[in-house]
Write a protein that holds these residues in place. Structure first.
Motif, mmCIF file in Angstrom:
data_model
loop_
_atom_site.group_PDB
_atom_site.id
_atom_site.type_symbol
_atom_site.label_atom_id
_atom_site.label_comp_id
_atom_site.label_asym_id
_atom_site.label_seq_id
_atom_site.Cartn_x
_atom_site.Cartn_y
_atom_site.Cartn_z
ATOM 1 N N ARG A 1 -44.161 76.951 -14.805
ATOM 2 C CA ARG A 1 -44.421 77.679 -15.600
ATOM 3 C C ARG A 1 -45.288 78.783 -15.258
ATOM 4 N N GLN A 2 -46.321 78.344 -14.353
ATOM 5 C CA GLN A 2 -47.259 79.135 -13.739
ATOM 6 C C GLN A 2 -46.559 80.289 -12.966
ATOM 7 N N ASP B 1 -45.885 88.630 -14.891
ATOM 8 C CA ASP B 1 -47.092 89.210 -14.792
ATOM 9 C C ASP B 1 -47.021 90.537 -13.895
ATOM 10 N N SER C 1 -43.846 80.774 -20.816
ATOM 11 C CA SER C 1 -45.218 80.066 -21.353
ATOM 12 C C SER C 1 -44.750 78.971 -22.291
ATOM 13 N N LYS C 2 -43.466 79.140 -22.789
ATOM 14 C CA LYS C 2 -43.018 78.083 -23.729
ATOM 15 C C LYS C 2 -42.535 76.965 -22.953
ATOM 16 N N GLY D 1 -37.097 77.649 -22.679
ATOM 17 C CA GLY D 1 -37.855 78.652 -22.418
ATOM 18 C C GLY D 1 -36.853 79.355 -21.138
ATOM 19 N N GLN E 1 -45.774 72.270 -15.055
ATOM 20 C CA GLN E 1 -46.617 73.197 -14.996
ATOM 21 C C GLN E 1 -46.654 74.329 -13.893
ATOM 22 N N MET F 1 -44.525 82.559 -14.888
ATOM 23 C CA MET F 1 -45.167 83.766 -15.739
ATOM 24 C C MET F 1 -45.981 84.659 -14.526
ATOM 25 N N LYS G 1 -42.173 86.743 -20.067
ATOM 26 C CA LYS G 1 -43.249 85.886 -19.839
ATOM 27 C C LYS G 1 -43.584 84.914 -21.213
ATOM 28 N N GLU G 2 -43.395 85.419 -22.133
ATOM 29 C CA GLU G 2 -43.353 84.605 -23.561
ATOM 30 C C GLU G 2 -42.502 83.406 -23.471
ATOM 31 N N THR H 1 -42.458 91.073 -20.679
ATOM 32 C CA THR H 1 -43.358 90.580 -21.658
ATOM 33 C C THR H 1 -42.706 89.349 -22.434
#
Lengths: 402, 437
Positions: B402-403, B410, A400-401, A228, B399, B406, A396-397, A393
């Protein structure tokens, strides 16, 4: 193509190439300059096909001569400006070097635009010298010189800062001059700040590129998170490199603004011309009035106190014959003066009428062009935003992985 | 005490853990404790979490009783249960409602700590107390002292680093509150730390200062012994797995440091960009005042740039308030983890030294002397606790990052979406045909 059926409306003009050349100048010194290839094509009615009719090379100075000639012979016209000679309002990435290929390319486009503006101007497109510029390979300069335009040029027009006390200028021209000053100032400011904005934006995008490297290094020590991070890093690299194209596109917008910055100058030149004409008119009227007064004084025997009267008193009385001669001379001068004033007046009114017509035409062109420029700028911004959304985007993907 | 668990308990109110029988001890005559004293898998449900017979004293085993191995396997099983979703939780802690207190000597902020729990360690189902940063610092120190074999989560920085930050500003207080909330939640989630007495006191005591003065010394045997390990023993070599953890933490902290610097640099560039935009937008307004037909379009562009500026400011604020603090937390975390690793090394060193001493004495002994065995116990306990915590830490880290990342993506997406909306909305305005003014 003969001159008589010459209609530039059916012509396609392009400045298709730019070439660096070296040669010897007037002082026999070696110099480097850029020459531009101008190609003219006539468009056939029936099939819309274009045929190359003329093709010649011109260097920058030739364009300048053309413009200076037009300024002299068409003072009531807002003459289209030439693109800048030196790169101004640069942001750091752009080279300020005049020989830089990007700059030369933008110059080429600017010169083409100049010729197209001339060709689409209702008055200028009919000019013979312009026609020859496009078609006469050799001796064009000599031909222009023979018109004697340099002698006709009013040097006062160049003295931008000199003020002439004009009593009754046309209000519209005063307002217009004021407007052109303000326009120049605001567009300069805009271009300066835009260059700084471009600089900063460049910085923001490029720093993100560092994420690419560090995510890659970090991914090396991670097990599940590694993939990721690695792929997200790649997207950061894409993001960072996207700014180059974005800012290159924006330069086109800056060029459109610059054209109108220089147009402001042309606008001011027309107002200036009116001012000078009005000044000359008022001076001539004033001169006439004083001559009339002198005449009157002489005729009435110098009883009225005047400088003229004092002088004669100082230098002794003159004979009636002398006085008669002077009156006659004055009367002739007055006659001449009245004629001149009449024609100057006429000239002045004609000028105002014609100039104002071209100014109205110019205003419409300006509003149209600048609106188009703003629209294309907005479209550029929209495209930049969409690219940004896409990249983040994707990142972000990848996250998320993780 | 109002409403205890249905099973008959020998006593009400908080008990000293020393009075409780160890669940892994031999069969207890205190059936009242609630059925089986040996932990069978059936009992290892979250409900039984609250049962006294499954509560471990803080991480250690009484000397001479059950082998260390079973405590760690129990830990592992408890850990697995922890990973089950929040429905099985029985302890909830929140930090909110910051308030400024102005006293003669000083001004400070307190935060409300709300605790909801069905655990028997808590007399009441709900508590609400006020604590200040000092109190959190006290708690952390106590946890480090009493649970030296575990990884204690970090606190946000005590002192403000950059000189100009106002420690009473809304943004600073909110950032701190979030970090303190995270701190308590991490402890809450930990199967051993959440049962720590100091933690309990922190959450429940009306007057924490009184407790501080009492100096509760509820150290576990392991804790006590680890505390007293002299630093004089030199470790020959770290076992491979711990060496790997050490190396990992080193590189990890390094990379986070780099990311922190990059993020700060981005914020700096964005702020400078913002400064220029703030000058850029109004120039279009100035121009608009000169024009007739172009006035509205130019004004529209000016407003657009203004909207983008506002969106950019939000983005930089979010990065400063949400992104950077979490990065820094993890850097602090890895630093404290490295010192726990070192402590572990000392424990192993002591054991190895004592073992060597015995071997050198060349005495024929049927078994290893008691004190060397104690050392081995300590070391193996430490290793087990650390490994378990490390695994938990890795999962949480994954976790959290990742948060975090992301979230960063965002915020950037939201920024561009706001700008996009602004520019798309003026296209019709620009294309409109207008009467000449």
């Amino acid at each position: 193509m003969t001159e008589s059926n010459f209609s530039l409306k059916k012509i396609e003009i392009s400045v298709s190439e730019a070439e660096k050349r070296t040669g010897r100048n007037a002082m026999n010194m070696q110099e480097t300059y850029t020459a531009y290839l101008i190609e003219t094509r006539s468009v056939e009615h029936s099939d819309g096909q274009s045929v190359l009719t003329d093709s010649l090379w011109r260097r920058c100075s030739a364009f300048e001569w053309l413009r200076n000639y037009l300024l002299v012979y068409y003072p009531h016209v807002v003459v289209p400006p030439l693109p800048e000679k030196r790169a101004e309002f640069v942001w750091h990435k752009l080279s300020a070097d005049n020989m830089d290929p990007d700059f030369v390319e933008r110059r080429r486009i600017g010169l083409e635009n100049f010729l197209l503006r001339l060709a689409s101007h209702p008055i200028l497109c009919r000019d013979k010298i312009f026609y020859l510029f496009l078609t006469q390979e050799g001796n064009w300069k000599e031909t222009v010189n023979e018109t004697g335009f340099q002698l006709k040029a009013d040097s006062r027009l160049k003295a931008l800062n000199a003020t002439f006390r004009v009593k009754n200028p046309d209000k519209r021209f005063i307002e217009l001059k004021h407007y052109s000053d303000e326009l120049q100032s605001v567009i300069s400011h805009l271009l300066r700040v835009r260059a700084r904005v471009a600089d900063r934006l460049y910085g923001v995008y490029k720093v993100h590129g560092n994420y690419g490297r560090v995510f890659s290094e970090w991914s090396a020590i991670e097990k599940e998170m590694g993939d990721g991070l690695q792929s997200a890093g790649h997207h950061m690299d894409v993001y960072a490199s996207s700014i180059d194209d974005i800012l290159e596109d924006e330069e086109h917008y800056a060029d459109q603004l610059k054209e109108y910055l220089f147009y402001a100058e042309a606008l001011r030149a027309v107002c200036r011309k009116h001012e000078l004409m009005q000044y000359d008119l008022e001076m001539a009227a004033q001169d006439l009035a004083s001559k009339k007064q002198q005449c009157e004084e002489l005729a009435t025997g110098g009883e009225l106190f005047s400088i003229w009267g004092v002088t004669t008193q100082l230098f002794g009385q003159e004979t009636p014959e002398q006085r008669e001669a002077r009156i006659k001379m004055l009367e002739e001068q007055i006659k001449e003066g009245e004629q001149q004033l009449k024609s100057k007046n006429l000239e002045g009114r004609e000028f105002v009428k014609n100039a104002w017509a071209d100014i109205e035409r110019f205003k419409e062109q300006k509003n149209h062009d600048l609106k188009e420029a703003l629209i294309s700028y907005a479209v550029m911004q929209i495209s930049m935003c969409k690219k940004g959304i896409q990249v983040w985007t994707n990142a972000k993907e990848c996250f998320s992985k993780m | 005490m109002s409403g205890g668990p249905p099973k008959a308990l020998p006593s009400t109110g908080p008990q000293s853990l020393r009075d409780m029988p160890h669940p892994l001890a031999g069969s207890s005559s205190e059936e009242a404790v609630g059925g089986d004293s040996t932990p069978s898998p059936d009992l290892l449900t979250a409900r039984s979490f609250g049962d006294k017979d499954l509560i471990l004293p803080n991480g250690g085993t009484p000397a001479g009783t059950a082998s260390p191995a079973s405590s760690s396997s129990l830990l592992n099983r408890l850990q697995l249960d922890d990973d089950v979703d929040g429905e099985t939780r029985d302890l909830f802690v929140t930090v909110d409602d910051p308030k400024k207190h102005v006293c003669t000597m000083e001004t400070y902020i307190t935060y409300r700590i709300t605790t909801k729990s069905t655990r028997v360690e808590f007399d009441l189902p709900e508590y609400s107390v006020r604590r200040r940063y000092q109190d959190f610092d006290w708690l952390r120190n106590k946890l480090e002292e009493s649970q030296p074999t575990h990884l204690i989560p970090p606190l946000p920085e005590k002192f403000v680093v950059k000189g100009v930050v106002d420690r009473f500003s809304e943004e600073f207080v909110e950032t701190r509150r979030k970090a303190l909330d995270k701190f308590l939640k991490r402890i809450t989630d930990h199967p051993v730390l959440s049962f720590n007495e100091h933690f309990n006191v922190f959450l429940t005591a009306k007057d924490l200062n009184a407790h501080k003065k009492q100096g509760m010394a509820l150290l576990t045997r392991v804790g006590e012994s680890v505390k007293h390990v002299a630093g004089g023993y030199k470790l020959r070599s770290r076992p491979l797995e711990f060496a790997a953890i050490g190396e990992y933490l080193d590189t990890f902290a390094l990379k986070l440091g780099t990311i922190d610097r990059i993020a700060q640099r981005i914020i700096k560039e964005e702020i400078e960009y913002l400064v220029e935009l703030r000058e850029y937008g109004p120039v279009y307004s100035t121009w608009s005042a000169l024009e007739g037909e172009l006035a509205e379009p130019l004004e529209g562009v000016s407003a657009c740039i203004g909207s983008c500026s506002a969106a950019l400011e939000e983005l930089t604020d979010d990065t400063t308030e949400d992104f950077l603090p979490v990065l820094r937390e993890y850097i602090l975390y890895s630093d404290s983890m490295k010192s726990v690793l070192k402590k572990r090394d000392h424990v192993q060193a002591e054991y190895e030294a004592k073992l060597e001493a015995v071997a050198l004495r060349k005495e024929e002994r049927p078994k290893v002397p008691a004190d060397v065995e104690k050392c081995q116990d300590r070391m193996e306990c430490f290793n087990a606790d650390l490994k378990a915590d490390m695994e938990r830490w890795q999962n949480n880290k994954r976790q959290d990052f990742r948060q975090l990342l992301m979230g960063m993506a965002d915020k950037n997406i939201q920024y561009y979406e706001k700008c996009l909306m602004a520019w798309e909305s003026i296209i019709p305005l620009l294309q409109e045909k207008q009467e000449d003014k």
